[in-house]
Design a protein around this motif. Structure first.
Motif, PDB file in Angstrom:
ATOM      1  N   ILE A 179     -16.534 -50.809  31.423  1.00  0.00           N
ATOM      2  CA  ILE A 179     -16.401 -52.129  32.037  1.00  0.00           C
ATOM      3  C   ILE A 179     -16.661 -53.165  30.930  1.00  0.00           C
ATOM      4  CG2 ILE A 179     -17.192 -53.626  33.904  1.00  0.00           C
ATOM      5  CD1 ILE A 179     -18.501 -51.014  35.100  1.00  0.00           C
TER       6      ILE A 179
ATOM      7  N   MET B  20     -11.641 -57.842  31.840  1.00  0.00           N
ATOM      8  CA  MET B  20     -11.905 -58.338  33.196  1.00  0.00           C
ATOM      9  C   MET B  20     -11.353 -59.757  33.345  1.00  0.00           C
ATOM     10  SD  MET B  20     -14.014 -57.288  35.823  1.00  0.00           S
ATOM     11  CE  MET B  20     -15.698 -56.813  35.564  1.00  0.00           C
TER      12      MET B  20
ATOM     13  N   GLU C 133     -14.352 -60.750  37.874  1.00  0.00           N
ATOM     14  CA  GLU C 133     -15.771 -60.861  37.546  1.00  0.00           C
ATOM     15  C   GLU C 133     -16.505 -61.653  38.636  1.00  0.00           C
ATOM     16  OE1 GLU C 133     -16.652 -61.918  33.492  1.00  0.00           O
ATOM     17  OE2 GLU C 133     -18.638 -62.631  34.063  1.00  0.00           O
TER      18      GLU C 133
END
Ligand code: ASP
Length: 343
Positions: A46, A51, A56
Motif C-alpha cells: 500500500i 493511491m 485515501e
C-alpha cells in the motif's frame, strides 16, 4: 489546640503526597487507560504513490468511523466481544476491504470466506472457513463459539449450521465486486506453475479488531476472503486460532493479516502470547521479534494488531503499509502507510 493543628497539617501532607503518587502513576501506567481498541483493514503493498486522493480519503474516513463506533461502545461499557463483532461487521459490509462484501475471488471465480473470534476471559473461540453464503462471517464464527460444541466448522457444514442457528445467509453473488474480479483476472494472467501466485502488487485487505474493555476483558476477531486466486478450498490463517487470531486475559489479544501460510506455520498469534507469558517479553518486544524478525527471516509478509491486558497497543507490519487505527480513550491514531511514506 497545638496538637489538633499539628495533626491536621500532617493529614494534609499525607493526603498531598498520596495525591502526587497517584497522579504520577496514572500518567505512567497504561493500565489506567479506560479501554484499548485497535483495528486493521489488511497489510500489503500500500504505497501513497499508488493511491488516489479519493481512495485515501475513503479508507481514512471508514477507519475513523469504525474506530468511533468502537470507542462509543467501549465508553458505554460494552463487552470486548460485542465491540469486536460490531466493528468487524461494519468492515465486512464495506467493499473497500477483503472481507464479506468486497472479498477476493478464488481461482474458480468464487468468494470463499474465513473468520474467527476469541474471548480472552474464558478462551472460548469460534471459527468458520471456506463459506460462500454467510453475509457476515464474523457472526458465523460467533455462532460456532456460542451455539455449538466445536471451534471450527468449514464449507457446506458451516453453511448448514448457519441456517440451523439463524445466522443471516445470502446469495453468493452478493459478494461480487468488479474491482476484485479484475484482480483475479490479472492474477490468472500472470500465474505461473501450480503454486499460489502472489502478485507483487498484492494488497491484502483482511479485517480484524482487538479490544480491552473497561472490565479488563480481551477479545480478538479476524475476517477475510483469503488470497486472490487461492485453490483447492484453501483456508488461511484467519480462522485458525493461535495463527491469525488469539486472546488470553493473562496476556494479549491479536489479529493478523498477511500471507496466511506463514502465520499458520509459525503460530504467530500464539507465539506472541507465549513469549509474553513464559518469557516475560513486553508486548513491543514480542510483536517486533515475530513481525520484523522471524517472519521477515522466513519470507512471510504481513502485520498484526495487538492489545495487551494493560492496554498497550502495537500495530507492526513488514509490508509497505497496513490500514490501521487505534484508540485508548486518551490518544487515537489512524494510519495507512509505513515509515518510508509520509502518513
Ligand atoms: N491472512 C489472509 C489469508 O492468508 C490474507 C490477508 O490477510 O489478507 O487468508
Amino acid at each position: 489546640m497545638k496538637n489538633t493543628l499539628l495533626t491536621t497539617c500532617l493529614l494534609v501532607l499525607m493526603w498531598a503526597c498520596d495525591s502526587v503518587d497517584t497522579a504520577n502513576e496514572t500518567k505512567n501506567r497504561p493500565s489506567e487507560v479506560p479501554y484499548a481498541i485497535a483495528i486493521h483493514g489488511g497489510a500489503g503493498t500500500i504505497l501513497k504513490a499508488n493511491m488516489t486522493a479519493e481512495m485515501e480519503a475513503a479508507y481514512t474516513q471508514i477507519l475513523d468511523s469504525v474506530l468511533t463506533t468502537g470507542e462509543k461502545m467501549l465508553e458505554a461499557d460494552a463487552d470486548a466481544v460485542q465491540v469486536v463483532i460490531e466493528v468487524i461487521k461494519i468492515m465486512e459490509n464495506s467493499p473497500l476491504f477483503n472481507a464479506g462484501k468486497g472479498a477476493v475471488f478464488n481461482t474458480k471465480g468464487e468468494n470463499e470466506l474465513d473468520a474467527s473470534i476469541m474471548i480472552g476471559e474464558t478462551q472460548e473461540a469460534g471459527a468458520i472457513g471456506g463459506v460462500r453464503n454467510i453475509k457476515n462471517p464474523i457472526e458465523g464464527a460467533y455462532a460456532v463459539m456460542t451455539k455449538s460444541e466445536h471451534v471450527l466448522l468449514t464449507g457446506k457444514g458451516a453453511e448448514q449450521f448457519a441456517v440451523e442457528v439463524g445466522v443471516d445467509t445470502i446469495d453468493p453473488s452478493y459478494f461480487y465486486t468488479q474491482r476484485r474480479y479484475e484482480s483475479l483476472q490479472r492474477a490468472k494472467a500472470e500465474e505461473s506453475g501450480t503454486s499460489m501466485y502472489i502478485n507483487p502488487d498484492y494488497k491484502y485487505g483482511t479485517v480484524g479488531c482487538v479490544v480491552l474493555d473497561q472490565s479488563g476483558n480481551l477479545a480478538a476477531g479476524t475476517s477475510t476472503g483469503g488470497m486472490t486466486n487461492k485453490k483447492y478450498n484453501r483456508i488461511g490463517d484467519s480462522p485458525i486460532i493461535g495463527a491469525g487470531t488469539y486472546a488470553d486475559n493473562n496476556t494479549v489479544a491479536i489479529s493478523c493479516t498477511g500471507h496466511g501460510e506463514y502465520f499458520i506455520r509459525y503460530a504467530v498469534a500464539h507465539d506472541i502470547a507465549a513469549r509474553m507469558e513464559y518469557g516475560n517479553a513486553s508486548l513491543k518486544e514480542a510483536c517486533s521479534d515475530l513481525v520484523n524478525g522471524k517472519l521477515v527471516e522466513k519470507g512471510g509478509s504481513g502485520g498484526l494488531i495487538a492489545v495487551d491486558k494493560d492496554g498497550n497497543i502495537e500495530m507492526p507490519f513488514n509490508t509497505e503499509g497496513m490500514y490501521r487505527a487505534s484508540s485508548n480513550g486518551v490518544n487515537r491514531f489512524i494510519g495507512i502507510y509505513g515509515n518510508k511514506d509520509a502518513e
